[in-house]
Motif scaffolding. Structure first.
Motif, mmCIF file in Angstrom:
data_model
loop_
_atom_site.group_PDB
_atom_site.id
_atom_site.type_symbol
_atom_site.label_atom_id
_atom_site.label_comp_id
_atom_site.label_asym_id
_atom_site.label_seq_id
_atom_site.Cartn_x
_atom_site.Cartn_y
_atom_site.Cartn_z
ATOM 1 N N GLN A 197 -0.483 -1.105 -0.712
ATOM 2 C CA GLN A 197 -1.639 -0.873 0.219
ATOM 3 C C GLN A 197 -1.353 -0.175 1.153
ATOM 4 O OE1 GLN A 197 -2.958 -4.887 0.837
ATOM 5 N NE2 GLN A 197 -4.796 -4.580 -0.564
ATOM 6 N N TRP A 198 -2.239 0.911 1.194
ATOM 7 C CA TRP A 198 -2.153 1.875 2.249
ATOM 8 C C TRP A 198 -2.922 1.598 3.415
ATOM 9 C CZ3 TRP A 198 2.160 4.531 1.943
ATOM 10 C CH2 TRP A 198 2.772 5.189 0.650
ATOM 11 N N ASP A 199 -2.365 1.935 4.743
ATOM 12 C CA ASP A 199 -2.948 1.697 6.099
ATOM 13 C C ASP A 199 -4.051 2.630 6.084
ATOM 14 O OD1 ASP A 199 -1.346 -0.470 6.408
ATOM 15 O OD2 ASP A 199 -0.075 0.678 7.645
ATOM 16 N N ASP A 214 -2.096 11.607 4.942
ATOM 17 C CA ASP A 214 -0.896 11.886 4.008
ATOM 18 C C ASP A 214 0.256 11.252 4.834
ATOM 19 O OD1 ASP A 214 -2.303 13.068 2.140
ATOM 20 O OD2 ASP A 214 -2.030 15.243 3.190
ATOM 21 N N ASN A 215 0.131 10.986 6.158
ATOM 22 C CA ASN A 215 1.565 10.310 6.863
ATOM 23 C C ASN A 215 1.250 8.917 7.043
ATOM 24 O OD1 ASN A 215 2.706 13.000 7.263
ATOM 25 N ND2 ASN A 215 1.418 13.557 9.038
ATOM 26 N N ALA A 216 0.356 8.358 6.123
ATOM 27 C CA ALA A 216 0.106 7.037 6.392
ATOM 28 C C ALA A 216 1.372 6.144 5.920
ATOM 29 C CB ALA A 216 -1.055 6.492 5.772
ATOM 30 N N THR A 217 1.461 4.715 6.441
ATOM 31 C CA THR A 217 2.386 3.979 6.078
ATOM 32 C C THR A 217 1.646 2.991 5.305
ATOM 33 O OG1 THR A 217 2.358 2.679 8.025
ATOM 34 C CG2 THR A 217 4.286 4.400 7.794
ATOM 35 N N GLY A 218 2.438 2.115 4.491
ATOM 36 C CA GLY A 218 1.793 1.254 3.824
ATOM 37 C C GLY A 218 2.598 -0.090 3.676
ATOM 38 N N SER A 219 1.886 -1.159 2.811
ATOM 39 C CA SER A 219 2.737 -2.171 2.666
ATOM 40 C C SER A 219 3.200 -2.371 1.124
ATOM 41 C CB SER A 219 2.254 -3.507 2.886
ATOM 42 O OG SER A 219 2.229 -3.485 4.313
ATOM 43 N N LEU A 220 4.388 -2.501 0.667
ATOM 44 C CA LEU A 220 4.698 -2.712 -0.689
ATOM 45 C C LEU A 220 4.873 -4.245 -1.036
ATOM 46 C CD1 LEU A 220 5.460 -1.500 -3.558
ATOM 47 C CD2 LEU A 220 7.939 -1.559 -2.559
ATOM 48 N N VAL A 238 6.614 0.903 3.872
ATOM 49 C CA VAL A 238 6.775 2.062 3.043
ATOM 50 C C VAL A 238 5.953 3.539 3.678
ATOM 51 C CG1 VAL A 238 7.842 1.045 1.114
ATOM 52 C CG2 VAL A 238 5.413 1.538 1.195
ATOM 53 N N THR A 239 6.506 4.676 3.497
ATOM 54 C CA THR A 239 5.770 5.832 3.503
ATOM 55 C C THR A 239 5.481 6.413 2.032
ATOM 56 O OG1 THR A 239 7.809 7.269 3.458
ATOM 57 C CG2 THR A 239 6.902 6.371 5.713
ATOM 58 N N ARG A 240 4.540 7.302 2.129
ATOM 59 C CA ARG A 240 4.187 8.086 0.919
ATOM 60 C C ARG A 240 5.727 8.463 0.128
ATOM 61 N NH1 ARG A 240 -1.217 7.528 0.202
ATOM 62 N NH2 ARG A 240 -2.247 7.627 2.262
#
Length: 139
Positions: free
Chosen positions: A46-48, A52-58, A125-127
């Motif tokens: 799930q991306w925040d 393109d430089n977003a971080t997310g949670s795996l 995580v990052t993309r």
């Protein structure tokens, strides 16, 4: 010093969007650690933001339980099915089905209750991390 072989991963099916590096989604994955029993997880990113430089949670959900509804007995299936427009009997059947069907049930639970109720400690995580992690998946 003893070295251990790197676990192999076999991607069984996509969950959510087919491109988790760009949109929310993930895969059902069978892990086979060297010299140990294999296990199957569902991973979901799930991306925040859409940046393109977003971080997310795996998030990771364990699919070893043969009955997802019994493993997650805290859910209110009646309310969840009403909200998501799913048939309760079909959902219960899928909860005892194949790994991919059970992964869909986990995704249904997460859609209603949130992924943090499936995995309380997601990996940030990052993309670029996700592109590297899923590089071997054929589109």
């Amino acid at each position: 010093m003893r070295t251990y072989p790197k676990p192999t991963r076999r991607f069984l099916a996509p969950v959510g969007d087919c491109n988790p590096a760009d949109y929310d989604g993930g895969y059902v994955i069978r892990y086979s650690p060297g010299g140990q029993s294999s296990f199957v997880n569902v991973e979901y990113v799930q991306w925040d933001s859409a940046d393109d430089n977003a971080t997310g949670s795996l998030y990771s959900g364990d699919l070893r339980d043969r009955d997802i509804s019994a493993a997650h007995d805290w859910i209110d299936l009646a309310r969840m099915s009403e909200s998501l427009s799913i048939d309760v009997d079909e959902w219960r059947k899928a909860a005892r089905g194949t790994y991919v069907e059970r992964a869909q049930c986990i995704e249904d639970i997460a859609s209603y209750y949130g992924w943090e109720n499936i995995d309380s400690y997601p990996v940030r995580v990052t993309r670029a991390d996700i592109r590297k992690r899923y590089a071997r998946v054929r589109q």
